[in-house]
Design a protein around this motif. Structure first.
Motif, PDB file in Angstrom:
ATOM      1  N   SER A  29       0.856  -1.181   0.000  1.00 39.92           N
ATOM      2  CA  SER A  29       0.000   0.000   0.000  1.00 39.92           C
ATOM      3  C   SER A  29       0.892   1.231   0.000  1.00 39.92           C
ATOM      4  O   SER A  29       1.768   1.369   0.847  1.00 39.92           O
ATOM      5  CB  SER A  29      -0.912   0.008   1.226  1.00 39.92           C
ATOM      6  N   ASP A  40      -3.247   0.302  -3.157  1.00 38.62           N
ATOM      7  CA  ASP A  40      -2.426  -0.875  -3.414  1.00 38.62           C
ATOM      8  C   ASP A  40      -1.672  -0.699  -4.730  1.00 38.62           C
ATOM      9  O   ASP A  40      -2.258  -0.319  -5.750  1.00 38.62           O
ATOM     10  CB  ASP A  40      -3.279  -2.135  -3.477  1.00 38.62           C
ATOM     11  N   CYS A  82       3.247  -1.976  10.340  1.00 36.26           N
ATOM     12  CA  CYS A  82       3.238  -2.424   8.953  1.00 36.26           C
ATOM     13  C   CYS A  82       3.839  -1.393   7.995  1.00 36.26           C
ATOM     14  O   CYS A  82       4.007  -1.683   6.816  1.00 36.26           O
ATOM     15  CB  CYS A  82       1.808  -2.750   8.503  1.00 36.26           C
ATOM     16  N   GLU A  98       1.504  -5.889   4.298  1.00 30.28           N
ATOM     17  CA  GLU A  98       0.304  -6.579   4.773  1.00 30.28           C
ATOM     18  C   GLU A  98       0.357  -6.821   6.270  1.00 30.28           C
ATOM     19  O   GLU A  98      -0.661  -6.739   6.963  1.00 30.28           O
ATOM     20  CB  GLU A  98       0.154  -7.904   4.011  1.00 30.28           C
ATOM     21  N   ASP A  99       1.535  -7.126   6.785  1.00 30.41           N
ATOM     22  CA  ASP A  99       1.708  -7.388   8.204  1.00 30.41           C
ATOM     23  C   ASP A  99       3.163  -7.101   8.564  1.00 30.41           C
ATOM     24  O   ASP A  99       3.991  -6.834   7.688  1.00 30.41           O
ATOM     25  CB  ASP A  99       1.333  -8.846   8.543  1.00 30.41           C
ATOM     26  N   HIS A 102       5.880  -9.216   6.652  1.00 24.90           N
ATOM     27  CA  HIS A 102       6.158  -8.790   5.278  1.00 24.90           C
ATOM     28  C   HIS A 102       6.952  -7.486   5.260  1.00 24.90           C
ATOM     29  O   HIS A 102       7.801  -7.272   4.386  1.00 24.90           O
ATOM     30  CB  HIS A 102       4.851  -8.618   4.500  1.00 24.90           C
TER      31      HIS A 102
END
Length: 619
Positions: A29, A40, A82, A98-99, A102
């Motif tokens: 993002s 995104d 994130c 994403e988290d 990542h």
């Protein structure tokens, strides 16, 4: 054997280069701007370059932007687990994974590509090792020799010179003793040799010619027995005198040097003052430079994610308020321009302009006020059965019980705006720092009925004609002819986060219990949950409980005339309980509510009056 030794030698001299980092790609993002927020994007990490595309399928059309990572600075966000930022000079990319796992993978991959690029990489050091080694050694020597003289005052250097002088004097004394010993030894040797020669001349008188200078050997050649006598002997040098001279010269040099240092020490105080002044000027200039750079970065990135609404926003409350006011002013100007353009557009024929009402199931032919009873069954609760029916009836009963009560004498309600027939009341309520102020507005509009007002307020087909704060909306589910579930997103007012709402909307007609009282039309909107519209990270989900309650009052016409719109007056009660969510300051929320609610009521009622002018009355 030669081949083996040759290969082993090359292995020792040349290290095998490691492979380049592999290409890495995926969805991240990316903060686009304060209007669209996070979007995104397909991001690719290859050959020390970070590029992004709108999607993976659009890679063939070329990237939308790229950063060279040689001088990039990667900064993981302090609060958002994130998010990480990549900056190269004044260009900054705000990215969210994403988290956290990542995010860590992306940061490690970027750091690996960055480490393997340019002259700072490990392979580069191996490739240019010898030259860098020489350069490093020279620079190290230079820095060492330079730094060795930093931090010492002249008085300390003078003390060192005194120490060196003492050492040199001791060395000279030692050398003098050595020279004296050598001179004594040479004198003794000369004395003994003179004695030997005298004894030889007495024993062999015939070996010397009358001239006493030469003697012939067996080959007939001459030998010089002794050189002419020297006044200083065989040594030929006055060692003691030379040593004394050396010591005196050295002492003179040191004395002169000490005198020079003494003069420098006398000037040291003035030099130190000048140096302190220059250092202070430099410090002030550096501070001013850092401040200017920070202000420049703040202005260049003003509008980035760090300055939007949030628990760790860098914008203060006053700046937040000013920015929201400026954004709302811009929206008002855009709205005025749109309205002026609509005025220039030719109006549609009367029948077409009113077709949205004429084809609606609530519509009836032209009738008088007394004929409105015929539409009661069309919107009664018994015909409106669905899974939210119980909640709808509870909301309707609560609004009919409490919302219509007069709040003029209630001390808990504050009158914040009064403009003609319109009055807006507010009751200040906060929960966990979030403003939950209930608002209540009363108004009276001539020429329209409660049915018409509620119809236009409820009907999504005309929603965008009068509602200027909505960016987009869609009907998630149609529960019945009188009940729908709507999802809508409101226009972003930076730096506030964008809001979205998911709510149930139902329209009702409530018969009066007293024949002297008017019937009531009501539209209630309240937040619900739905699997097809879950909350997203892009918007803050607001919670609402809103009702538009309308009652039509008719004044009898003169004589046998039919009821016209001049005989109609609609009393409006509008109540709103909104939980905006997020972290917007309370002062901003209250100011926006005070500013926008009256404008909304004026805009909506004016729109209904315009749409119904000259049309059949819908009671």
């Amino acid at each position: 054997m030669s081949e083996k030794s040759s290969s082993s030698g090359s292995d020792e001299d040349v290290e095998p280069e490691s492979g380049h980092p592999v290409e890495h790609g995926g969805v991240l993002s990316k903060w686009t701007n304060y209007i669209h927020g996070w979007q995104d994007r397909w991001v690719v990490l290859k050959n020390n370059t970070l590029s992004y595309y709108k999607s993976e399928d659009e890679r063939e059309y070329g990237c939308r932007g790229s950063l060279c990572l040689s001088k990039a600075v990667i900064t993981p966000h302090e609060f958002d687990e994130c998010r990480f930022d990549i900056s190269v000079n004044d260009s900054v990319w705000y990215l969210r994974a994403e988290d956290p796992e990542h995010r860590l993978q992306w940061i490690e991959s970027i750091e690996l590509h960055k480490a393997e690029s340019g002259y700072g990489s490990e392979t580069s050091l191996r490739r240019h090792g010898s030259m860098l080694s020489l350069t490093s050694a020279a620079s190290a020597l230079s820095s060492t020799s330079t730094s060795s003289f930093k931090g010492y005052r002249l008085r300390e250097k003078l003390a060192e010179m005194e120490t060196f002088r003492d050492i040199l004097c001791r060395q000279v004394d030692t050398l003098q003793k050595y020279f004296d010993s050598c001179a004594n030894a040479v004198s003794k040797d000369e004395f003994q040799r003179d004695r030997v020669v005298e004894e030889d001349e007495e024993e062999f008188p015939s070996a010397t010619r009358p001239d006493g200078e030469h003697n012939h050997n067996n080959n007939g050649s001459k030998e010089k027995l002794f050189s002419p006598a020297s006044p200083k002997g065989i040594n030929g040098i006055d060692f003691k005198g030379e040593a004394i001279t050396f010591k005196a010269t050295t002492a003179g040099i040191l004395s002169t040097l000490s005198h020079c240092i003494e003069l420098m020490v006398k000037r040291e105080d003035s030099w130190q003052k000048r140096l302190d002044k220059e250092l202070e000027k430099r410090r002030r200039v550096e501070d001013a430079y850092k401040t200017a750079i920070n202000e420049l970065k703040k202005k260049s990135h003003y509008g980035g994610p760090d300055y939007e609404e949030g628990p760790n926003s860098l914008i203060n409350e006053d700046e937040f308020f000013d920015a929201v006011e400026a954004a709302l002013d811009r929206q008002d100007k855009i709205e005025e321009q749109c309205q002026s353009e609509k005025v220039r557009i030719p109006r549609l024929p009367a029948g077409d302009a009113f077709s949205t009402i004429g084809t609606h199931r609530f519509a009836n032919k032209h009738h008088s006020y007394s004929s409105s009873q015929s539409s009661i069954e069309l919107v009664s609760a018994s015909d409106d059965i669905h899974r939210f029916s119980v909640q709808v009836e509870e909301m309707v009963q609560n609004h009919m019980t409490y919302s219509l009560q007069d709040v003029g004498g209630d001390a808990n309600w504050q009158l914040v705006i009064e403009e003609g027939e319109m009055k807006v009341y507010r009751r200040e309520v906060e929960e966990n720092g979030i403003v939950l102020d209930p608002l209540k507005a009363t108004h009276a509009v001539k020429g329209v009925t409660g049915h018409e007002l509620c119809h236009y307020f409820w009907d999504t087909a005309v929603r965008m004609d009068w509602e200027t704060t909505i960016e987009n909306f869609n009907v998630v589910e149609t529960l019945s002819d009188n009940a729908i579930i709507v999802y809508q997103t409101h226009k972003r007012v930076w730096p506030a986060s964008q809001r979205d709402v998911l709510y149930m909307s139902a329209i009702r007609k409530i018969l009066a219990t007293n024949e002297n009282d008017p019937d009531t039309w009501l539209v209630c909107n309240f937040s619900v949950d739905h699997d097809n519209a879950p909350p997203t990270n892009r918007c803050v989900r607001a919670k609402i409980n809103v009702a538009m309650i309308c009652q039509t009052l008719v004044s009898p016409p003169e004589g046998d005339k039919e009821i016209s719109r001049d005989n109609i007056l609609c009393k409006i009660t509008y109540v709103a309980n909104v939980n905006p969510g997020g972290w917007a300051p309370a002062s901003v929320l209250r100011a926006v509510a005070k500013r926008e609610y009256p404008k909304f009521l004026k805009r909506f009622t004016s729109y209904v009056q315009e749409k119904t002018a000259g049309k059949p009355i819908l009671f």
